[in-house]
Enzyme design. Structure first.
Site, PDB file in Angstrom:
ATOM      1  CD  GLU A   1      -2.407   7.909  10.417  1.00  0.00           C
ATOM      2  OE1 GLU A   1      -3.010   7.714  11.503  1.00  0.00           O
ATOM      3  OE2 GLU A   1      -2.317   7.049   9.528  1.00  0.00           O
TER       4      GLU A   1
ATOM      5  CD  GLU B   1       0.910   4.226   9.024  1.00  0.00           C
ATOM      6  OE1 GLU B   1       1.609   5.142   9.511  1.00  0.00           O
ATOM      7  OE2 GLU B   1      -0.074   3.741   9.621  1.00  0.00           O
TER       8      GLU B   1
END
Length: 473
Positions: free
Chosen positions: A93, A168
Site C-alpha cells: 500500500e 490482501e
C-alpha cells in the site's frame, strides 16, 4: 496474511509455534501464506517448506536508497533457497508513489536487484489502488488489495495477459463465540457481516474474487487475530478482530466457511451456540456453513425445513429459542453425509486439557500448546464459561505464555493463570534440557481439575543464536 505474533508470546516464537500456526491454516484449506508486512523469521519458512505452504515473501517498503536496497538484498539472499517461496513482494500500500513515475522508477530499481539475485521468481506489490498505472507496468504479477481498490475487470480487459493475485482482502471483523456487538467490551458478532469501509465479509469477498478465474487466488486479512489495530472499537480492546482464527488459534465460525469452499472435505457447521437463558421464545439467527447440496435444520427433533446450498454461500434460519438440541443434517446426492449440532449445556463442572503435541524435545526450546476447555457434566464445552484457571507444571518445564483469545483481555500473558473466554483458554509449556515427563495441571475453583502428561525426548540441542554467531566469528 499473517503477522508473526501469537497468543502469550508476542513475536519471539519458538519454532514449534511457527509450525502450529501453519498446520492450523492448512487444516482450514489454506495453501499460501503472506508475510505481512515484513520478512519472516527463517523458521517460519522452514515450517512452510516441510508442510507444503506456499509463501509470498514481503519486503517492508518501497525505496531505492542504499539502506533499503541492502535490506532487499539481505531478504533475497537469505530466503531464495526456500522452495516454499513463490513470490517476492516489494511492499504494501505505497499510496504516495504506487501510481507515479517516481514509483515506477523505484520499482524498476528494486526489481533489477531482485532479478540479479533470483532470476526465477516473479515480483509483485500489494497495491490498494492505481491498478494498471506506473508501478503496475513493472510488476510480473499485479497485486490487488481489496474489492474497492480499483476496477479489476477493467484492469483485466486492458491487461489480459497480466497475472493477478488479491494480495490482501476481506478484513472481516468478528470475535470468537460472540453473537451480538458489544462496544463496551470491544466485541464484534461472529456472523462475519461486519467489515470496515474498505473490507468485506468472507462470503462477499470470496464470491467476488473466486468467481473471476483470471485471479490466481486471495490472501485474506488475516489468518489469526493479532495485537494492535483494534477495529472497530478502541480501548479497552488491545487486539484486532480480523482473524479467521483468534490469537490462540481457536477457530471462529468463519473457519468453516473457508474450509467448505477451499477444501475437498465435507463440511457442515451450525452456529451460534445454544445457551441463551432468558431468551426463550425469541428469534435467534441460525447460520450453516456447508458444501453439502442441501441442509435440514431440526430443533429438539422437529424439522425446521430443508434448504438448498448455493455455491460459495451459506444458509440462514430464524429460530425461536428453546433449550435443547439444534441439529443440522447435510445431504449430497440425496443421501445424508454430515451432521452438526449445538446443545444447551449444563453448568461448568470440570476442566479438560488437549495438548497439540504429547511428545516434545529436551532442547530448552520446544513447546506444547495445551488447550483448556471448561466442560459440563456430559463433557460438552460450556460456550459462555469464563472461569479463572490456574496452572502448575513440573520442575523440569515452564509455562511461557497463557492466553484466551479475548481481544479486550488485560490479563498478563506471562502468568500461571488465565480466565477462560467463551469456554476456552491455552497454556504454552516449554521443555528444559531434561528428558522425561512433564505434568501440567489445571485447576479452577469449584471445578474438577485436569492433568496431562507430555513426554520429553532426548535430542541434539540446537545452538543458540548467540552461539551460532560466536562460531561464525
Amino acid at each position: 496474511c499473517c503477522h508473526q505474533d501469537h497468543a502469550g508470546l508476542s513475536t519471539a516464537l519458538p519454532d514449534a509455534v511457527q509450525e502450529f500456526r501453519i498446520r492450523k491454516l492448512k487444516e482450514m484449506g489454506g495453501n499460501a501464506y503472506r508475510c505481512a508486512h515484513n520478512p519472516p523469521t527463517p523458521e517460519l519458512l522452514d515450517a512452510c517448506d516441510r508442510l507444503g505452504m506456499l509463501v509470498m515473501d514481503e519486503h517492508r517498503m518501497m525505496g531505492s536508497s542504499p539502506e533499503i536496497l541492502r535490506q532487499v538484498k539481505s531478504l533475497i539472499l537469505r530466503d531464495r533457497n526456500h522452495p516454499s517461496v513463490i513470490l517476492w513482494s516489494l511492499g504494501n500500500e505505497e499510496m504516495i508513489v504506487q501510481g507515479t513515475e517516481v514509483g515506477a522508477r523505484i520499482a524498476t530499481t528494486m526489481k533489477r536487484l531482485v532479478r540479479r539475485l533470483d532470476p526465477m521468481r516473479p515480483v509483485t506489490l500489494a497495491m490498494n489502488g492505481r491498478w494498471g498505472s506506473r508501478v503496475s507496468d513493472i510488476l510480473d504479477v499485479q497485486g490487488c488489495n481489496y474489492i474497492h481498490g480499483g476496477d479489476i475487470d477493467g484492469f483485466h480487459r486492458d491487461h489480459p495477459g497480466k497475472p493477478v493475485v488479491a494480495t490482501e482482502t476481506a478484513t472481516t471483523l468478528c470475535t470468537r463465540g460472540i453473537y451480538s456487538d458489544d462496544e463496551t467490551k470491544g466485541y464484534v458478532n461472529a456472523y462475519g457481516t461486519t467489515a470496515p469501509r474498505w473490507g468485506a465479509g468472507p462470503e462477499r469477498m470470496w464470491r467476488f474474487w473466486g468467481e473471476r478465474p483470471f485471479v490466481s487466488g486471495v490472501f485474506v486479512w488475516t489468518g489469526f487475530d493479532y495485537r494492535g489495530e483494534t477495529q472497530p472499537y478502541p480501548w479497552p480492546a488491545v487486539g484486532s478482530n480480523y482473524g479467521i482464527m483468534d490469537v490462540c488459534g481457536f477457530p471462529k465460525d468463519s473457519v468453516y466457511y473457508y474450509k467448505a469452499w477451499w477444501s475437498d472435505q465435507t463440511v457442515l457447521h451450525v452456529f451460534p451456540h445454544w445457551n441463551w437463558p432468558g431468551a426463550e421464545g425469541q428469534d435467534i439467527s441460525v447460520w450453516c456453513y456447508s458444501n453439502c447440496d442441501e441442509v435440514e435444520l431440526l430443533l429438539n427433533g422437529k424439522s425446521l425445513g430443508k434448504k438448498r446450498m448455493a455455491r460459495n454461500s451459506h444458509l440462514e434460519w430464524e429460530v425461536a429459542y428453546a433449550p435443547g438440541k439444534l441439529e443440522a443434517r447435510g445431504y449430497t446426492g440425496g443421501e445424508q453425509v454430515a451432521t452438526s449440532l449445538v446443545e444447551t449445556t449444563g453448568a461448568p463442572v470440570a476442566l479438560r486439557l488437549r495438548p497439540d503435541r504429547t511428545e516434545i524435545r529436551a532442547d530448552n526450546q520446544d513447546v506444547s500448546m495445551v488447550a483448556v476447555a471448561v466442560v459440563d457434566a456430559e463433557g460438552r464445552v460450556v460456550p459462555t464459561a469464563d472461569n479463572e484457571v490456574t496452572f502448575t507444571v513440573s520442575k523440569d518445564a515452564r509455562i511461557i505464555g497463557v492466553a484466551n483469545g479475548d481481544p479486550s483481555s488485560h490479563e498478563p500473558d506471562k502468568a500461571n493463570k488465565r480466565r477462560a473466554f467463551n469456554g476456552l483458554c491455552v497454556a504454552i509449556v516449554q521443555s528444559s534440557r531434561t528428558p522425561g515427563e512433564i505434568r501440567l495441571t489445571a485447576e479452577s475453583r469449584g471445578l474438577e481439575s485436569a492433568s496431562v502428561i507430555i513426554r520429553v525426548e532426548k535430542c541434539r540441542v540446537k545452538a543458540s543464536v548467540g552461539a551460532e554467531r560466536r562460531l561464525a566469528v
